[in-house]
Design an enzyme around this catalytic site. Structure first.
Site, PDB file in Angstrom:
ATOM      1  N   CYS A  30      42.568  52.225  37.850  1.00 45.79           N
ATOM      2  CA  CYS A  30      42.396  50.821  38.239  1.00 45.79           C
ATOM      3  C   CYS A  30      41.458  50.703  39.450  1.00 45.79           C
ATOM      4  O   CYS A  30      41.804  51.131  40.557  1.00 45.79           O
ATOM      5  CB  CYS A  30      43.772  50.243  38.551  1.00 45.79           C
ATOM      6  SG  CYS A  30      43.767  48.642  39.362  1.00 45.79           S
ATOM      7  N   CYS A  33      42.866  48.700  42.367  1.00 48.58           N
ATOM      8  CA  CYS A  33      43.914  49.494  43.026  1.00 48.58           C
ATOM      9  C   CYS A  33      43.287  50.482  44.011  1.00 48.58           C
ATOM     10  O   CYS A  33      43.769  50.639  45.137  1.00 48.58           O
ATOM     11  CB  CYS A  33      44.723  50.274  41.990  1.00 48.58           C
ATOM     12  SG  CYS A  33      45.596  49.271  40.780  1.00 48.58           S
TER      13      CYS A  33
END
Length: 123
Positions: A30, A33
């Site tokens: 991600c 993230c």
């Protein structure tokens, strides 16, 4: 305090043993993230009274499923074992710090009273 990596066996104990826990649900693939991780790490160093933790949603899918994590990153704040905040999306550092300040100011006795009232009206 270092950011804790939570697993299935340590998640519940961490929430039960600490009054204030922030969990970052993330995954290695991600991009947002990975962008948020340095902010999370930096801010964690300024709050000794808060446990900062992370859950890799790929490695610990049962935890992610239990909390119905659909988008990542998702931040979840627990105060006295009660989820007081849950939202997907990375935050800029200033917004993250503001969120923590507001979470600290929350009157948990009032929150518990409201939960009890809501439970009694639903019963």
């Amino acid at each position: 305090m270092a950011v804790l990596e939570l697993e299935t066996d340590s998640f519940e104990k961490t929430i039960q043993d600490n009054d204030f826990v922030i969990v970052d649900f993330w995954a290695p693939w991600c991009g947002p993230c990975r962008s948020f991780a340095p902010v999370y790490e930096k801010v964690s160093g300024d709050f000794d009274d808060i446990v900062f933790a992370k859950v890799d949603t790929e490695a610990h899918q049962t935890i992610a499923a239990h909390f119905q994590i659909r988008s990542i990153p998702t931040l979840m704040i627990f105060r006295e074992q009660i989820i007081i905040f849950s939202q997907a999306g990375a935050l800029p550092e200033s917004a993250f710090r503001d969120l923590l300040a507001k979470a600290k100011e929350l009157d948990m006795a009032d929150v518990k009273r409201q939960i009890a009232e809501q439970a009694s009206t639903q019963a």
